[in-house]
Write a protein that holds these residues in place. Structure first.
Motif, PDB file in Angstrom:
ATOM      1  N   ARG A   1      -6.228   1.424  -9.700  1.00  0.00           N
ATOM      2  CA  ARG A   1      -6.066   2.460  -8.684  1.00  0.00           C
ATOM      3  C   ARG A   1      -6.118   3.839  -9.326  1.00  0.00           C
ATOM      4  O   ARG A   1      -5.614   4.050 -10.409  1.00  0.00           O
TER       5      ARG A   1
ATOM      6  N   ASN B   1      -1.691  10.894  -4.863  1.00  0.00           N
ATOM      7  CA  ASN B   1      -0.892  10.523  -3.711  1.00  0.00           C
ATOM      8  C   ASN B   1      -1.818  10.207  -2.549  1.00  0.00           C
ATOM      9  O   ASN B   1      -2.286  11.103  -1.861  1.00  0.00           O
ATOM     10  N   SER B   2      -2.077   8.931  -2.320  1.00  0.00           N
ATOM     11  CA  SER B   2      -2.951   8.537  -1.225  1.00  0.00           C
ATOM     12  C   SER B   2      -2.226   8.569   0.119  1.00  0.00           C
ATOM     13  O   SER B   2      -2.824   8.276   1.141  1.00  0.00           O
ATOM     14  N   SER B   3      -0.969   8.905   0.123  1.00  0.00           N
ATOM     15  CA  SER B   3      -0.229   8.993   1.376  1.00  0.00           C
ATOM     16  C   SER B   3      -0.577  10.256   2.155  1.00  0.00           C
ATOM     17  O   SER B   3      -0.437  10.279   3.375  1.00  0.00           O
TER      18      SER B   3
ATOM     19  N   HIS C   1       0.270   0.826   5.145  1.00  0.00           N
ATOM     20  CA  HIS C   1      -0.049   1.604   3.940  1.00  0.00           C
ATOM     21  C   HIS C   1       1.144   1.646   2.986  1.00  0.00           C
ATOM     22  O   HIS C   1       0.992   1.430   1.785  1.00  0.00           O
TER      23      HIS C   1
ATOM     24  N   ARG D   1       1.369   0.034  -0.826  1.00  0.00           N
ATOM     25  CA  ARG D   1       1.751   0.833  -1.999  1.00  0.00           C
ATOM     26  C   ARG D   1       2.971   0.235  -2.682  1.00  0.00           C
ATOM     27  O   ARG D   1       3.053   0.197  -3.903  1.00  0.00           O
ATOM     28  N   TRP D   2       3.916  -0.257  -1.885  1.00  0.00           N
ATOM     29  CA  TRP D   2       5.120  -0.857  -2.453  1.00  0.00           C
ATOM     30  C   TRP D   2       4.756  -2.123  -3.221  1.00  0.00           C
ATOM     31  O   TRP D   2       5.258  -2.356  -4.319  1.00  0.00           O
TER      32      TRP D   2
ATOM     33  N   SER E   1       1.881  -2.851  -4.603  1.00  0.00           N
ATOM     34  CA  SER E   1       1.038  -2.565  -5.769  1.00  0.00           C
ATOM     35  C   SER E   1       1.853  -2.044  -6.952  1.00  0.00           C
ATOM     36  O   SER E   1       1.385  -2.035  -8.079  1.00  0.00           O
ATOM     37  N   ARG E   2       3.079  -1.613  -6.705  1.00  0.00           N
ATOM     38  CA  ARG E   2       3.927  -1.128  -7.807  1.00  0.00           C
ATOM     39  C   ARG E   2       4.474  -2.278  -8.640  1.00  0.00           C
ATOM     40  O   ARG E   2       4.874  -2.091  -9.778  1.00  0.00           O
TER      41      ARG E   2
END
Length: 115
Positions: free
Chosen positions: A59, A63-65, A106, A110-111, A113-114
């Motif tokens: 990735r 910040n993709s948010s 989303h 993201r959570w 993927s961490r």
């Protein structure tokens, strides 16, 4: 969304509820497909025998948010106006429920993927 608004102009207000429902159904299907793709993409590991071109790419940092939040607001404002004026409270809740679902999916991706 533009096509839905144009169709509403051409067909008139009596078809608005059906147009909004159709738009929301397509939006839900798109969201579900993206979530499935993200889950499948995040679940694959390079040691599972994937071809090098199929391996998940790292990735990009950043910040993709922000685009998700801005997109939600950009879609939310016209959807709020359309849904509230033609479908009432139920339409408003449905429109914002879809937006919340997008943001939740989303955040969940993201959570995950961490880890």
């Amino acid at each position: 969304m533009r096509a839905t608004v144009e169709a509403r102009r051409e067909l008139g207000p009596e078809y608005e509820a059906a147009l909004v429902e159709s738009f929301v159904d397509r939006l839900d299907a798109t969201i579900a497909a993206r979530v499935r793709a993200e889950i499948n993409h995040a679940g694959a590991r390079p040691d599972q025998g994937l071809h090098p071109d199929q391996r998940p790419q790292p990735r990009k940092s950043g910040n993709s948010s922000v685009p998700i939040a801005l997109g939600s607001m950009g879609i939310g404002i016209p959807l709020t106006a359309i849904a509230a004026s033609h479908a009432g409270t139920a339409g408003l809740l449905l429109a914002w429920g879809g937006i919340v679902a997008i943001n939740f999916a989303h955040a969940l991706s993201r959570w995950r993927s961490r880890d």
